[in-house]
Write a protein that holds these residues in place. Structure first.
Motif, PDB file in Angstrom:
ATOM      1  N   UNK A   1       0.827  -1.219   0.000  1.00 57.90           N
ATOM      2  CA  UNK A   1       0.000   0.000   0.000  1.00 57.90           C
ATOM      3  C   UNK A   1       0.857   1.262   0.000  1.00 57.90           C
ATOM      4  N   UNK A   2       2.109   1.132   0.397  1.00 61.93           N
ATOM      5  CA  UNK A   2       3.058   2.251   0.376  1.00 61.93           C
ATOM      6  C   UNK A   2       3.815   2.307  -0.956  1.00 61.93           C
ATOM      7  N   UNK A   3       3.447   1.435  -1.901  1.00 60.47           N
ATOM      8  CA  UNK A   3       4.076   1.433  -3.219  1.00 60.47           C
ATOM      9  C   UNK A   3       5.395   0.688  -3.281  1.00 60.47           C
ATOM     10  N   UNK A   4       5.641  -0.180  -2.306  1.00 63.49           N
ATOM     11  CA  UNK A   4       6.899  -0.922  -2.258  1.00 63.49           C
ATOM     12  C   UNK A   4       6.626  -2.413  -2.247  1.00 63.49           C
ATOM     13  N   UNK A   5       7.699  -3.188  -2.379  1.00 63.09           N
ATOM     14  CA  UNK A   5       7.581  -4.630  -2.266  1.00 63.09           C
ATOM     15  C   UNK A   5       8.609  -5.139  -1.270  1.00 63.09           C
ATOM     16  N   UNK A   6       8.277  -6.245  -0.625  1.00 66.31           N
ATOM     17  CA  UNK A   6       9.223  -6.903   0.270  1.00 66.31           C
ATOM     18  C   UNK A   6      10.129  -7.784  -0.578  1.00 66.31           C
ATOM     19  N   UNK A   7      11.422  -7.643  -0.376  1.00 71.07           N
ATOM     20  CA  UNK A   7      12.401  -8.461  -1.076  1.00 71.07           C
ATOM     21  C   UNK A   7      12.814  -9.653  -0.211  1.00 71.07           C
ATOM     22  N   UNK A   8      12.959  -9.411   1.087  1.00 67.95           N
ATOM     23  CA  UNK A   8      13.422 -10.465   1.989  1.00 67.95           C
ATOM     24  C   UNK A   8      13.045 -10.112   3.420  1.00 67.95           C
ATOM     25  N   UNK A   9      12.837 -11.142   4.225  1.00 70.47           N
ATOM     26  CA  UNK A   9      12.624 -10.987   5.665  1.00 70.47           C
ATOM     27  C   UNK A   9      13.601 -11.926   6.357  1.00 70.47           C
ATOM     28  N   UNK A  10      14.364 -11.378   7.304  1.00 73.34           N
ATOM     29  CA  UNK A  10      15.320 -12.180   8.076  1.00 73.34           C
ATOM     30  C   UNK A  10      15.003 -12.021   9.555  1.00 73.34           C
ATOM     31  N   UNK A  11      15.208 -13.078  10.308  1.00 68.82           N
ATOM     32  CA  UNK A  11      15.084 -13.007  11.767  1.00 68.82           C
ATOM     33  C   UNK A  11      16.239 -13.816  12.321  1.00 68.82           C
ATOM     34  N   UNK A  12      17.163 -13.128  12.990  1.00 66.34           N
ATOM     35  CA  UNK A  12      18.348 -13.825  13.474  1.00 66.34           C
ATOM     36  C   UNK A  12      18.893 -13.196  14.748  1.00 66.34           C
ATOM     37  N   UNK A  13      19.628 -13.989  15.466  1.00 68.15           N
ATOM     38  CA  UNK A  13      20.285 -13.529  16.690  1.00 68.15           C
ATOM     39  C   UNK A  13      21.605 -12.897  16.302  1.00 68.15           C
ATOM     40  N   UNK A  14      21.808 -11.672  16.765  1.00 66.30           N
ATOM     41  CA  UNK A  14      23.059 -10.951  16.523  1.00 66.30           C
ATOM     42  C   UNK A  14      23.594 -10.448  17.856  1.00 66.30           C
ATOM     43  N   UNK A  15      24.713  -9.743  17.838  1.00 63.91           N
ATOM     44  CA  UNK A  15      25.337  -9.293  19.087  1.00 63.91           C
ATOM     45  C   UNK A  15      24.425  -8.380  19.905  1.00 63.91           C
ATOM     46  N   UNK A  16      23.520  -7.668  19.240  1.00 62.37           N
ATOM     47  CA  UNK A  16      22.606  -6.768  19.961  1.00 62.37           C
ATOM     48  C   UNK A  16      21.331  -7.471  20.415  1.00 62.37           C
ATOM     49  N   UNK A  17      21.186  -8.740  20.079  1.00 62.26           N
ATOM     50  CA  UNK A  17      19.985  -9.512  20.406  1.00 62.26           C
ATOM     51  C   UNK A  17      19.305  -9.960  19.125  1.00 62.26           C
ATOM     52  N   UNK A  18      18.013 -10.260  19.199  1.00 60.08           N
ATOM     53  CA  UNK A  18      17.261 -10.701  18.034  1.00 60.08           C
ATOM     54  C   UNK A  18      16.951  -9.518  17.130  1.00 60.08           C
ATOM     55  N   UNK A  19      17.125  -9.732  15.820  1.00 60.07           N
ATOM     56  CA  UNK A  19      16.889  -8.682  14.831  1.00 60.07           C
ATOM     57  C   UNK A  19      15.924  -9.211  13.773  1.00 60.07           C
ATOM     58  N   UNK A  20      14.850  -8.455  13.553  1.00 58.80           N
ATOM     59  CA  UNK A  20      13.948  -8.716  12.434  1.00 58.80           C
ATOM     60  C   UNK A  20      14.291  -7.669  11.388  1.00 58.80           C
ATOM     61  N   UNK A  21      14.803  -8.139  10.253  1.00 56.38           N
ATOM     62  CA  UNK A  21      15.244  -7.240   9.198  1.00 56.38           C
ATOM     63  C   UNK A  21      14.347  -7.443   7.983  1.00 56.38           C
ATOM     64  N   UNK A  22      13.726  -6.360   7.530  1.00 57.75           N
ATOM     65  CA  UNK A  22      12.839  -6.412   6.373  1.00 57.75           C
ATOM     66  C   UNK A  22      13.453  -5.557   5.280  1.00 57.75           C
ATOM     67  N   UNK A  23      13.709  -6.188   4.135  1.00 56.18           N
ATOM     68  CA  UNK A  23      14.274  -5.480   2.991  1.00 56.18           C
ATOM     69  C   UNK A  23      13.137  -5.121   2.038  1.00 56.18           C
ATOM     70  N   UNK A  24      13.035  -3.834   1.695  1.00 57.49           N
ATOM     71  CA  UNK A  24      11.980  -3.361   0.804  1.00 57.49           C
ATOM     72  C   UNK A  24      12.604  -2.654  -0.391  1.00 57.49           C
ATOM     73  N   UNK A  25      11.845  -2.572  -1.478  1.00 55.81           N
ATOM     74  CA  UNK A  25      12.342  -1.898  -2.668  1.00 55.81           C
ATOM     75  C   UNK A  25      11.164  -1.312  -3.437  1.00 55.81           C
ATOM     76  N   UNK A  26      11.479  -0.396  -4.332  1.00 57.91           N
ATOM     77  CA  UNK A  26      10.512   0.171  -5.266  1.00 57.91           C
ATOM     78  C   UNK A  26      11.283   0.668  -6.479  1.00 57.91           C
ATOM     79  N   UNK A  27      10.566   0.959  -7.557  1.00 57.73           N
ATOM     80  CA  UNK A  27      11.194   1.343  -8.830  1.00 57.73           C
ATOM     81  C   UNK A  27      12.188   2.493  -8.687  1.00 57.73           C
ATOM     82  N   UNK A  28      11.818   3.523  -7.951  1.00 59.46           N
ATOM     83  CA  UNK A  28      12.679   4.715  -7.851  1.00 59.46           C
ATOM     84  C   UNK A  28      13.766   4.575  -6.785  1.00 59.46           C
ATOM     85  N   UNK A  29      13.825   3.406  -6.155  1.00 64.61           N
ATOM     86  CA  UNK A  29      14.794   3.202  -5.082  1.00 64.61           C
ATOM     87  C   UNK A  29      14.178   3.540  -3.731  1.00 64.61           C
TER      88      UNK A  29
END
Length: 119
Positions: free
Chosen positions: A15-43
């Motif tokens: 609805x914001x004009x973007x698409x999800x490219x990838x979703x990651x959920x992993x334990x890192x040094x700062x704790x658990x991280x949910x990382x969502x990668x988004x993209x759109x035509x204009x960057x």
């Protein structure tokens, strides 16, 4: 859990004009991280990431999918973006890409070439 996050978040991101490219959920040094990668035509700008992060963060709080504390990061996939969906491959037609396949037990094989459209 990643699939559920994707299902809940994708309509809002679209609805914001973007698409999800990838979703990651992993334990890192700062704790658990949910990382969502988004993209759109204009960057994707920093402001885009901040806006999506606010909306998605609120949505995930209400959906209560992730029970433990985590850090939410919304980011552009950059040049080393994963190709997960057919549409991702189709956008690369005529371009040279590097494909990395992971074959059990954790053997990695790399290929380089141009994706070909269906004939």
């Amino acid at each position: 859990m990643i699939e559920r996050v994707w299902e809940v978040v994708e309509p809002v991101v679209r609805s914001e004009g973007m698409e999800i490219i990838e979703v990651e959920y992993r334990r890192e040094s700062i704790g658990w991280v949910l990382r969502i990668f988004v993209d759109q035509e204009r960057g994707v700008t920093v402001e885009d990431c901040a806006r999506i992060s606010q909306v998605v963060g609120d949505l995930l709080d209400v959906a209560d999918i992730i029970r433990n504390p985590y850090n939410l990061e919304v980011s552009s996939p950059g040049l080393n973006r994963p190709l997960r969906k057919r549409e991702h491959f189709e956008k690369c037609l005529g371009k040279v890409v590097e494909i990395k396949m992971v074959v059990p037990p954790l053997e990695s094989t790399k290929f380089q070439g141009e994706p070909q459209g269906s004939r």
